[in-house]
Design a protein around this motif. Structure first.
Motif, PDB file in Angstrom:
ATOM      1  N   CYS B  40      -9.699  -6.768  -3.742  1.00  0.00           N
ATOM      2  CA  CYS B  40     -10.148  -5.698  -4.632  1.00  0.00           C
ATOM      3  C   CYS B  40      -9.382  -5.696  -5.952  1.00  0.00           C
ATOM      4  N   GLY B  42      -6.353  -5.138  -6.571  1.00  0.00           N
ATOM      5  CA  GLY B  42      -5.188  -4.256  -6.687  1.00  0.00           C
ATOM      6  C   GLY B  42      -5.495  -2.777  -6.727  1.00  0.00           C
ATOM      7  N   ALA B  44      -5.970  -0.774  -4.132  1.00  0.00           N
ATOM      8  CA  ALA B  44      -5.733  -0.161  -2.814  1.00  0.00           C
ATOM      9  C   ALA B  44      -7.054   0.166  -2.137  1.00  0.00           C
ATOM     10  N   CYS B  46      -8.956  -2.666  -0.384  1.00  0.00           N
ATOM     11  CA  CYS B  46      -9.436  -3.716   0.521  1.00  0.00           C
ATOM     12  C   CYS B  46      -8.484  -4.054   1.656  1.00  0.00           C
ATOM     13  N   ALA B  47      -7.214  -3.738   1.511  1.00  0.00           N
ATOM     14  CA  ALA B  47      -6.206  -4.008   2.554  1.00  0.00           C
ATOM     15  C   ALA B  47      -6.028  -5.501   2.859  1.00  0.00           C
ATOM     16  N   CYS B  49      -4.009  -7.443   1.099  1.00  0.00           N
ATOM     17  CA  CYS B  49      -2.741  -7.856   0.478  1.00  0.00           C
ATOM     18  C   CYS B  49      -1.583  -7.326   1.310  1.00  0.00           C
ATOM     19  N   CYS B  87      -0.280  -4.953  -3.464  1.00  0.00           N
ATOM     20  CA  CYS B  87      -0.735  -4.562  -4.800  1.00  0.00           C
ATOM     21  C   CYS B  87      -0.087  -3.270  -5.273  1.00  0.00           C
TER      22      CYS B  87
HETATM   23  S1  FES Z   1      -5.464  -5.970  -3.381  1.00  0.00           S
HETATM   24 FE1  FES Z   1      -6.887  -4.745  -2.353  1.00  0.00          FE
HETATM   25  S2  FES Z   1      -5.646  -3.295  -1.363  1.00  0.00           S
HETATM   26 FE2  FES Z   1      -4.227  -4.527  -2.419  1.00  0.00          FE
END
Ligand code: FES
Lengths: 429, 107
Positions: B40, B42, B44, B46-47, B49, B87
């Motif tokens: 995503c 960064g 927060a 998609c989870a 990372c 992220c």
């Molecule tokens: S890049 Fe998607 S939650 Fe961190």
């Protein structure tokens, strides 16, 4: 399949004629990580690609294109089509060179200028205005119970219709339509309205043939949605709930942006979960050993859902526009080039996925591009996972024992920009 | 400049040097660290990372926000007390030479 004869043709964008370079040359150029414009080759022209063929079954076409070059000029679609995983991924991660704010966008004409066609920082303002409505916390606390009740209702209606009913039109569409209606806060509309709005606005977005009747229907829906929004905003400002409209009612977002974003959400929030639900069930019904595994281990519903999104991405292509002269996958693209990022092809790239044309829930897990990536990563991802994989699928297989495709009727999957089941009569019991 | 050491489930470790202000996810993706996807970009959202931060660095990190917290419940590899989203960790001088473990499953 023959890959040799590429007839002489002219790229209407650059005026250049078909290059004589072979697929191998394109590959080498890409391998050399060419970064200067002159180092790239001219895009091969895929004038053998037609829209009716894409609509019927795009996958053999994508296979041939990917083998020839990661990027083609496609006259029938009037844009460059990007078909390799690596090139699509590169586009997603670089909004500075690949802008979402396309000129002469059909989507802007059909739905207005939504966040999906904006770059940052403008995009982020609109996106943040959606608040926590679509996030996992709210889904768990609020939406799951509502999705369960809706599923109960529409699955019972399917059962009441009796064997031979259509899985898409008698269940998946009204179920996802009703969920979306409540998520968005259209308390003054019906799920049938949602379905009509969604289809006609999407048809406008894909109206490459410039059919006036399609534009007329999209316009009529657009006006209806505007009226529904105008009516709901003051009501929800006084009686707030968890919906998108309610959150927007208290935000300093221009009405024009609210309207465009909500129309985009009507387009993306109904047909896509509907199509994933039907495609996943269809794929499992066609693969009995995988279906048996899913029934035996409920955790596999989520795996089957992701594999289905990889295998048949419900949004198969979306547009981008280059902001500068550049080289992508070894192919030269001039500033202002209109691209189609073909997720449907990237998700079946053999460089990344073994035996990519096969639906296989047991394949090694790898990230697919079905939800897009980067700043435009699908905002409805978790809503789709919840309503389809967590709630609908387990209940479908539990409540419809021996669910199967009706052998006496035709089952149809179709589309390329948007792809899903258009006819899926089923039997059970 | 701060450094980040990414340790893979195999034990293989890679140290990368980053500009101040760069997120741990961005540093991983730019340096081609296996097992960090950052789908995503960064937000927060998609989870993908997810990392496990070694306890000795945990105290120097910013608090887990509500958005990060709910997303950490959605990670593919099971969440532990040391789970964070890459992220949401911006590198700074104070973090010095942080060491994180990459989970075996990210999607
Ligand atoms: S890049 Fe998607 S939650 Fe961190």
């Amino acid at each position: 399949m023959s890959h040799s004869a590429v007839p002489a043709a002219t790229c209407p964008f650059t005026g250049a004629s078909t290059p004589t370079e072979t697929a191998a040359a394109a590959g080498e150029a890409a391998a050399a990580a060419a970064t200067t414009f002159d180092a790239g080759i001219e895009a091969p022209v895929a004038d053998w690609v037609t829209i009716p063929d894409l609509h019927e079954n795009p996958f053999p076409i994508y296979q041939r294109m990917r083998e020839e070059s990661p990027v083609h000029w496609v006259p029938a679609v009037n844009r460059y089509m990007v078909t390799s995983y690596a090139a699509c991924h590169e586009i997603e991660q670089d909004e500075a060179r690949f802008s979402a704010n396309e000129h002469n966008s059909l989507m802007k004409r059909s739905m207005g200028h939504s966040m999906l066609r904006k770059d940052n920082p403008e995009h982020q303002v609109d996106r943040d205005a959606y608040g926590s409505t679509l996030r996992p916390g709210t889904i768990k606390k609020h939406w799951n119970a509502i999705f369960e009740a809706n599923n109960e209702k529409y699955l019972s209606e399917l059962l009441a219709k009796g064997p031979g009913a259509d899985f898409v039109w008698d269940y998946a569409a009204p179920y996802t339509g009703e969920n979306l209606r409540l998520i968005m806060g259209f308390h003054n509309a019906t799920q049938q309205d949602m379905q009509r709005w969604s289809q006609t606005l999407i048809d406008g977005t894909g109206n490459y043939a410039d059919d006036p009747e399609v534009w007329a229907k999209a316009k009529a829906s657009s006006d209806e949605v505007d009226a529904a929004i105008d009516e709901m905003l003051p009501h929800l400002a006084k009686n707030p709930d968890q919906s998108l409209l309610s959150g927007l009612a208290s935000m300093p977002i221009p009405l024009e942006a609210i309207r465009a974003n909500l129309k985009m959400t009507i387009g993306g929030g109904l047909n896509e979960p509907r199509d994933v639900l039907a495609t996943t069930v269809w794929a499992l019904l066609n693969n009995p050993e995988q279906l048996a595994a899913v029934k035996a281990d409920p955790k596999l519903h989520a795996v089957a859902f992701e594999e289905s999104v990889r295998w048949v991405a419900p949004i198969g292509m979306y547009p981008r526009e280059t902001t500068t002269d550049l080289v992508l996958g070894g192919v030269r693209l001039p500033k202002g080039a209109r691209l189609g990022v073909v997720l449907g092809a990237a998700n079946r790239d053999p460089e990344v996925f073994e035996d990519p044309e096969t639906f296989n829930i047991f394949r090694p897990k790898k990230p697919h591009l079905g939800f897009g990536g980067g700043v435009h990563f699908c905002a409805g991802t978790w809503i789709a996972r919840a309503q389809v994989a967590q709630i609908a699928m387990p209940s479908v297989f539990e409540k419809l024992p021996n669910l199967r495709l009706d052998p006496s009727a035709e089952t149809v999957d179709a589309g390329w920009v948007f792809r899903g089941m258009t006819k899926m009569p089923v039997l059970w019991g | 400049m701060p450094t980040i050491t990414f340790t893979q489930p195999t034990g293989e470790a890679t140290e990368v040097t980053v500009e101040e202000g760069t997120s741990l996810m961005r540093a991983a993706v730019t340096n081609g660290i296996e097992g960090i996807v950052g789908e995503c970009g960064g937000q927060a959202m998609c989870a993908t990372c997810h990392v496990f931060v070694r306890p000795e660095f945990a105290g120097q990190l910013p608090e887990v926000s509500d958005d990060e917290d709910e997303m950490l419940d959605c990670t593919t590899a099971e969440r532990t007390d040391s789970s964070r989203l890459g992220c949401q960790i911006k590198m700074s001088g104070e973090l010095g030479n942080i060491v994180v473990d990459v989970p075996s499953d990210q999607v």
